[in-house]
Motif scaffolding. Structure first.
Motif, PDB file in Angstrom:
ATOM      1  N   VAL A 166       0.837  -1.203   0.000  1.00 51.75           N
ATOM      2  CA  VAL A 166       0.000   0.000   0.000  1.00 51.75           C
ATOM      3  C   VAL A 166       0.872   1.254   0.000  1.00 51.75           C
ATOM      4  O   VAL A 166       0.564   2.233  -0.704  1.00 51.75           O
ATOM      5  CB  VAL A 166      -0.983  -0.007   1.186  1.00 51.75           C
ATOM      6  N   ASP A 167       1.970   1.237   0.740  1.00 52.69           N
ATOM      7  CA  ASP A 167       2.913   2.358   0.700  1.00 52.69           C
ATOM      8  C   ASP A 167       3.368   2.637  -0.729  1.00 52.69           C
ATOM      9  O   ASP A 167       3.460   3.793  -1.154  1.00 52.69           O
ATOM     10  CB  ASP A 167       4.157   2.055   1.559  1.00 52.69           C
ATOM     11  N   GLN A 216       3.012   6.118  -5.690  1.00 50.34           N
ATOM     12  CA  GLN A 216       2.725   6.310  -7.117  1.00 50.34           C
ATOM     13  C   GLN A 216       1.617   7.335  -7.353  1.00 50.34           C
ATOM     14  O   GLN A 216       1.492   7.861  -8.458  1.00 50.34           O
ATOM     15  CB  GLN A 216       2.318   4.985  -7.755  1.00 50.34           C
ATOM     16  N   HIS A 217       0.809   7.602  -6.323  1.00 49.22           N
ATOM     17  CA  HIS A 217      -0.345   8.497  -6.453  1.00 49.22           C
ATOM     18  C   HIS A 217      -0.402   9.461  -5.272  1.00 49.22           C
ATOM     19  O   HIS A 217      -1.359   9.448  -4.498  1.00 49.22           O
ATOM     20  CB  HIS A 217      -1.634   7.681  -6.543  1.00 49.22           C
ATOM     21  N   PRO A 218       0.619  10.316  -5.138  1.00 46.10           N
ATOM     22  CA  PRO A 218       0.668  11.204  -3.972  1.00 46.10           C
ATOM     23  C   PRO A 218      -0.542  12.143  -3.934  1.00 46.10           C
ATOM     24  O   PRO A 218      -1.038  12.597  -4.962  1.00 46.10           O
ATOM     25  CB  PRO A 218       1.968  11.982  -4.166  1.00 46.10           C
ATOM     26  N   GLY A 219      -1.018  12.374  -2.709  1.00 44.70           N
ATOM     27  CA  GLY A 219      -2.121  13.295  -2.510  1.00 44.70           C
ATOM     28  C   GLY A 219      -3.498  12.720  -2.782  1.00 44.70           C
ATOM     29  O   GLY A 219      -4.498  13.397  -2.588  1.00 44.70           O
ATOM     30  N   ARG A 220      -3.557  11.483  -3.242  1.00 45.68           N
ATOM     31  CA  ARG A 220      -4.856  10.849  -3.521  1.00 45.68           C
ATOM     32  C   ARG A 220      -5.317  10.082  -2.287  1.00 45.68           C
ATOM     33  O   ARG A 220      -4.511   9.430  -1.616  1.00 45.68           O
ATOM     34  CB  ARG A 220      -4.730   9.860  -4.689  1.00 45.68           C
ATOM     35  N   ASP A 234      -2.081   5.170   9.347  1.00 50.54           N
ATOM     36  CA  ASP A 234      -1.831   6.275   8.413  1.00 50.54           C
ATOM     37  C   ASP A 234      -2.058   5.898   6.952  1.00 50.54           C
ATOM     38  O   ASP A 234      -2.156   6.775   6.101  1.00 50.54           O
ATOM     39  CB  ASP A 234      -0.386   6.760   8.565  1.00 50.54           C
ATOM     40  N   LEU A 235      -2.145   4.622   6.635  1.00 54.11           N
ATOM     41  CA  LEU A 235      -2.193   4.200   5.230  1.00 54.11           C
ATOM     42  C   LEU A 235      -3.540   4.436   4.557  1.00 54.11           C
ATOM     43  O   LEU A 235      -3.592   4.656   3.354  1.00 54.11           O
ATOM     44  CB  LEU A 235      -1.830   2.717   5.108  1.00 54.11           C
ATOM     45  N   PHE A 236      -4.617   4.360   5.305  1.00 55.21           N
ATOM     46  CA  PHE A 236      -5.946   4.424   4.691  1.00 55.21           C
ATOM     47  C   PHE A 236      -6.741   5.606   5.229  1.00 55.21           C
ATOM     48  O   PHE A 236      -6.752   5.854   6.432  1.00 55.21           O
ATOM     49  CB  PHE A 236      -6.725   3.133   4.977  1.00 55.21           C
ATOM     50  N   ASP A 237      -7.440   6.275   4.325  1.00 54.61           N
ATOM     51  CA  ASP A 237      -8.336   7.349   4.718  1.00 54.61           C
ATOM     52  C   ASP A 237      -9.673   6.782   5.191  1.00 54.61           C
ATOM     53  O   ASP A 237     -10.296   7.328   6.092  1.00 54.61           O
ATOM     54  CB  ASP A 237      -8.557   8.301   3.534  1.00 54.61           C
ATOM     55  N   ARG A 238     -10.103   5.700   4.538  1.00 54.40           N
ATOM     56  CA  ARG A 238     -11.350   5.026   4.894  1.00 54.40           C
ATOM     57  C   ARG A 238     -11.135   3.527   4.789  1.00 54.40           C
ATOM     58  O   ARG A 238     -10.441   3.051   3.895  1.00 54.40           O
ATOM     59  CB  ARG A 238     -12.477   5.424   3.940  1.00 54.40           C
ATOM     60  N   VAL A 239     -11.788   2.810   5.704  1.00 53.15           N
ATOM     61  CA  VAL A 239     -11.634   1.354   5.733  1.00 53.15           C
ATOM     62  C   VAL A 239     -13.007   0.719   5.908  1.00 53.15           C
ATOM     63  O   VAL A 239     -13.762   1.105   6.806  1.00 53.15           O
ATOM     64  CB  VAL A 239     -10.710   0.923   6.899  1.00 53.15           C
ATOM     65  N   GLY A 240     -13.310  -0.258   5.060  1.00 54.61           N
ATOM     66  CA  GLY A 240     -14.532  -1.046   5.185  1.00 54.61           C
ATOM     67  C   GLY A 240     -14.176  -2.489   5.500  1.00 54.61           C
ATOM     68  O   GLY A 240     -13.522  -3.154   4.692  1.00 54.61           O
TER      69      GLY A 240
END
Length: 168
Positions: free
Chosen positions: A47-48, A53-57, A80-86
Motif C-alpha cells: 500500500v505504501d 505512485q499516487h501522492p495526494g490521492r 496512516d495508510l488508509f483514509d477510509r476502511v470497510g
C-alpha cells in the motif's frame, strides 16, 4: 460504486486447500500470528508503494472475511495508510494495542449476528476497540451469518462515496 476510482485488488500468497488467503491459520479462527505479522508488513509495504505512485490521492481499503482480516491488521499496525476502511465480516481474535492514528479515520464494520465464522462477541469487541481509538465508526449488522447482505453493500457505498476526507 466509484467509477473514476483506481482499483487495486491484491491477492493472498498463502494457499489453504486451494483457496488464496493472506496469511496462514492453524485452525478456524486460530491465526498463525508470526505469518500474520509477515503478511501485514508485506501488505503495508504494498500500500505504501501504491500511495507513492499516487501522492495526494485518498486511499480507501475494504475487504471481506480473510480480506477484512488482513486489512484490519494493516489498519491497526499502520493507521496512516488508509483514509477510509470497510471491514466486511472481520475476525480479529486478539485485543490490539492502542492505535491513536485511527482518530478521525472513517471505518465501517459489517457483520451477521449469527455468523459461524466470525463470532458476534469478537465483532462487538473490535467495533468497541475501533471506537475507543477515536475513529469515525459506522456499523451495519444483520441477523444472518457470513453472507454479505444488501444493507452492508449500501453502507459500503455510503462510506466510499461520502464527502472527501478531512485532513487528519
Amino acid at each position: 460504486m466509484l467509477p473514476d476510482a483506481g482499483v487495486v485488488s491484491p491477492r493472498g500468497d498463502v494457499s489453504e486447500m486451494g483457496a488464496a488467503r493472506f496469511f496462514r491459520r492453524t485452525g478456524e479462527g486460530v491465526y498463525d500470528m508470526a505469518d500474520l505479522a509477515r503478511a501485514t508488513a508485506k501488505m503495508a509495504s504494498f500500500v505504501d508503494g501504491i500511495k507513492a505512485q499516487h501522492p495526494g490521492r485518498p486511499v480507501y481499503g475494504f475487504g471481506y472475511s480473510n480480506g477484512a482480516n488482513i486489512l484490519a491488521s494493516v489498519m491497526i499496525a499502520r493507521p496512516d495508510l488508509f483514509d477510509r476502511v470497510g471491514l466486511l465480516h472481520p475476525l480479529i481474535p486478539w485485543t490490539p494495542d492502542p492505535a491513536p492514528g485511527l482518530k478521525g479515520r472513517q471505518v465501517l464494520i459489517t457483520a451477521g449476528s449469527n455468523d459461524p465464522i466470525c463470532p458476534w462477541p469478537l465483532t462487538e469487541r473490535l467495533a468497541d476497540w475501533v471506537a475507543a481509538q477515536g475513529a469515525d465508526l459506522t456499523t451495519a449488522y444483520h441477523d444472518g451469518g457470513h453472507e454479505v447482505r444488501r444493507e452492508e453493500l449500501a453502507a459500503l457505498a455510503e462510506l466510499l462515496r461520502g464527502p472527501a476526507p478531512a485532513a487528519l
